[in-house]
Write a protein that holds these residues in place. Structure first.
Motif, PDB file in Angstrom:
ATOM      1  N   ILE A  11      61.704  21.171  -2.504  1.00 19.93           N
ATOM      2  CA  ILE A  11      61.411  20.502  -1.232  1.00 19.93           C
ATOM      3  C   ILE A  11      61.230  21.493  -0.090  1.00 19.93           C
ATOM      4  O   ILE A  11      61.033  21.084   1.056  1.00 19.93           O
ATOM      5  CB  ILE A  11      62.512  19.485  -0.865  1.00 19.93           C
ATOM      6  CG1 ILE A  11      63.842  20.190  -0.566  1.00 19.93           C
ATOM      7  CG2 ILE A  11      62.666  18.439  -1.939  1.00 19.93           C
ATOM      8  CD1 ILE A  11      64.882  19.271   0.041  1.00 19.93           C
ATOM      9  N   GLY A  32      58.311  20.961   2.149  1.00 17.12           N
ATOM     10  CA  GLY A  32      58.535  19.836   3.050  1.00 17.12           C
ATOM     11  C   GLY A  32      59.414  20.214   4.233  1.00 17.12           C
ATOM     12  O   GLY A  32      59.160  19.804   5.368  1.00 17.12           O
ATOM     13  N   ALA A  77      57.294  22.361   6.525  1.00 21.89           N
ATOM     14  CA  ALA A  77      56.319  21.543   7.245  1.00 21.89           C
ATOM     15  C   ALA A  77      56.987  20.723   8.343  1.00 21.89           C
ATOM     16  O   ALA A  77      56.478  20.635   9.474  1.00 21.89           O
ATOM     17  CB  ALA A  77      55.593  20.618   6.265  1.00 21.89           C
ATOM     18  N   MET A  78      58.144  20.128   8.030  1.00 22.53           N
ATOM     19  CA  MET A  78      58.856  19.323   9.025  1.00 22.53           C
ATOM     20  C   MET A  78      59.310  20.193  10.194  1.00 22.53           C
ATOM     21  O   MET A  78      59.150  19.811  11.376  1.00 22.53           O
ATOM     22  CB  MET A  78      60.060  18.638   8.384  1.00 22.53           C
ATOM     23  CG  MET A  78      60.862  17.771   9.349  1.00 22.53           C
ATOM     24  SD  MET A  78      59.939  16.334   9.946  1.00 22.53           S
ATOM     25  CE  MET A  78      60.185  15.202   8.563  1.00 22.53           C
ATOM     26  N   VAL A 100      55.184  13.786   6.384  1.00 24.13           N
ATOM     27  CA  VAL A 100      55.989  14.689   5.572  1.00 24.13           C
ATOM     28  C   VAL A 100      57.113  13.930   4.870  1.00 24.13           C
ATOM     29  O   VAL A 100      57.346  14.080   3.665  1.00 24.13           O
ATOM     30  CB  VAL A 100      56.572  15.833   6.435  1.00 24.13           C
ATOM     31  CG1 VAL A 100      57.529  16.696   5.613  1.00 24.13           C
ATOM     32  CG2 VAL A 100      55.453  16.694   7.012  1.00 24.13           C
ATOM     33  N   THR A 101      57.811  13.090   5.631  1.00 20.53           N
ATOM     34  CA  THR A 101      58.900  12.308   5.060  1.00 20.53           C
ATOM     35  C   THR A 101      58.410  11.408   3.932  1.00 20.53           C
ATOM     36  O   THR A 101      59.038  11.318   2.866  1.00 20.53           O
ATOM     37  CB  THR A 101      59.568  11.448   6.149  1.00 20.53           C
ATOM     38  OG1 THR A 101      60.048  12.288   7.194  1.00 20.53           O
ATOM     39  CG2 THR A 101      60.740  10.659   5.580  1.00 20.53           C
ATOM     40  N   VAL A 152      55.670  11.698   2.042  1.00 20.59           N
ATOM     41  CA  VAL A 152      55.248  12.468   0.868  1.00 20.59           C
ATOM     42  C   VAL A 152      56.468  12.897   0.056  1.00 20.59           C
ATOM     43  O   VAL A 152      56.504  12.759  -1.177  1.00 20.59           O
ATOM     44  CB  VAL A 152      54.419  13.698   1.281  1.00 20.59           C
ATOM     45  CG1 VAL A 152      54.238  14.645   0.086  1.00 20.59           C
ATOM     46  CG2 VAL A 152      53.057  13.285   1.822  1.00 20.59           C
ATOM     47  N   MET A 153      57.478  13.405   0.722  1.00 16.18           N
ATOM     48  CA  MET A 153      58.695  13.817   0.021  1.00 16.18           C
ATOM     49  C   MET A 153      59.359  12.634  -0.680  1.00 16.18           C
ATOM     50  O   MET A 153      59.863  12.751  -1.794  1.00 16.18           O
ATOM     51  CB  MET A 153      59.676  14.451   1.011  1.00 16.18           C
ATOM     52  CG  MET A 153      59.245  15.791   1.594  1.00 16.18           C
ATOM     53  SD  MET A 153      59.141  17.114   0.356  1.00 16.18           S
ATOM     54  CE  MET A 153      57.362  17.201   0.112  1.00 16.18           C
ATOM     55  N   TYR A 163      59.516  13.051  -4.566  1.00 17.67           N
ATOM     56  CA  TYR A 163      60.832  13.515  -4.992  1.00 17.67           C
ATOM     57  C   TYR A 163      61.957  12.502  -4.801  1.00 17.67           C
ATOM     58  O   TYR A 163      63.083  12.744  -5.230  1.00 17.67           O
ATOM     59  CB  TYR A 163      61.193  14.802  -4.251  1.00 17.67           C
ATOM     60  CG  TYR A 163      60.204  15.915  -4.489  1.00 17.67           C
ATOM     61  CD1 TYR A 163      60.003  16.436  -5.760  1.00 17.67           C
ATOM     62  CD2 TYR A 163      59.449  16.440  -3.437  1.00 17.67           C
ATOM     63  CE1 TYR A 163      59.087  17.457  -5.983  1.00 17.67           C
ATOM     64  CE2 TYR A 163      58.531  17.461  -3.653  1.00 17.67           C
ATOM     65  CZ  TYR A 163      58.353  17.963  -4.927  1.00 17.67           C
ATOM     66  OH  TYR A 163      57.450  18.971  -5.141  1.00 17.67           O
ATOM     67  N   ALA A 218      63.926  13.233   0.570  1.00 21.11           N
ATOM     68  CA  ALA A 218      63.327  12.928   1.876  1.00 21.11           C
ATOM     69  C   ALA A 218      64.370  13.024   2.981  1.00 21.11           C
ATOM     70  O   ALA A 218      64.094  13.540   4.071  1.00 21.11           O
ATOM     71  CB  ALA A 218      62.698  11.538   1.847  1.00 21.11           C
ATOM     72  N   VAL A 262      65.029  16.587   3.969  1.00 14.16           N
ATOM     73  CA  VAL A 262      63.963  17.093   4.837  1.00 14.16           C
ATOM     74  C   VAL A 262      64.149  16.573   6.256  1.00 14.16           C
ATOM     75  O   VAL A 262      63.956  17.300   7.234  1.00 14.16           O
ATOM     76  CB  VAL A 262      62.582  16.688   4.277  1.00 14.16           C
ATOM     77  CG1 VAL A 262      61.481  17.014   5.276  1.00 14.16           C
ATOM     78  CG2 VAL A 262      62.320  17.401   2.948  1.00 14.16           C
TER      79      VAL A 262
END
Length: 206
Positions: free
Chosen positions: A4, A7, A10-11, A43-44, A46-47, A51, A56, A59
């Motif tokens: 992760i 992620g 990116a976050m 982003v949240t 997608v995670m 996953y 999430a 992240v």
């Protein structure tokens, strides 16, 4: 944690960029940060899809810690009208981010079994709405002036036509509505990168 890490990066990048860009106006009702921050929901989501909700949430907490650090730095930088980040802004930003993002995770997880677009759309719309409501109310509403007595937010409570042409309302309502409209637009635009990224990362993106 390694899986992760993209992620988390990116976050953190979105949170840092939004904290910088929020200092720069875009037109009369928005700042440039309004166009970067909504991608935190992307982003949240997608995670969450790839996953799961636990990843999430990790992240999200990484983004929250990044935001707290940004707020602290902002309180130490004095601009033309005082600190770039006031106590009310810091509280509003942190509470709005954490509440909205965790709500996004929960709603997405509840709807993950439906059509591929339903979970990201519903979770982002609800999360984004809650985010906007919490942030602007805590940061600017005159009814919460006791949160920071020395911070004059009278300018945000000046009564004006909403978005320049609607019914009369405090200025901060117009700012909130404009911000919310951007979040809603990006919620649908972000479906394209959501689908592409999830398809690349997961063999079963549905």
């Amino acid at each position: 944690m390694t899986r992760i890490l993209p992620g988390v990066i990116a976050m953190a990048a979105i949170v840092v960029a939004s904290n910088i860009l929020v200092q720069h106006l875009f037109g009369q009702w928005l700042t440039w940060g309004a166009f970067t921050y909504p991608f935190a929901f992307l982003v949240t989501d997608v995670m969450n899809r790839v996953y799961g909700p636990s990843a999430a949430r990790k992240v999200v907490f990484a983004g929250f810690v990044t935001g707290v650090i940004c707020s602290f730095i902002g309180t130490q930088i004095i601009g033309e009208f005082g600190p770039l980040v006031t106590l009310r802004i810091a509280i509003a930003s942190g509470l709005a981010f954490l509440t909205a993002q965790l709500l996004d995770v929960a709603i997405f997880d509840r709807l993950r079994g439906g059509k591929w677009w339903r979970a990201p759309v519903a979770s982002t719309i609800i999360g984004g709405t809650v985010d906007t409501a919490i942030f602007f109310t805590i940061a600017f509403s005159a009814s919460l002036a006791f949160l920071e007595i020395g911070n004059d937010v009278g300018w945000a409570n000046e009564v004006l036509p909403m978005l320049g042409s609607g019914p009369n309302a405090p200025l901060w309502i117009s700012l909130a509505v404009a911000d919310w409209l951007v979040k809603m637009a990006i919620a649908f635009v972000a479906l394209v990168p959501f689908r592409l990224i999830v398809t690349k990362l997961s063999p079963n993106p549905a």
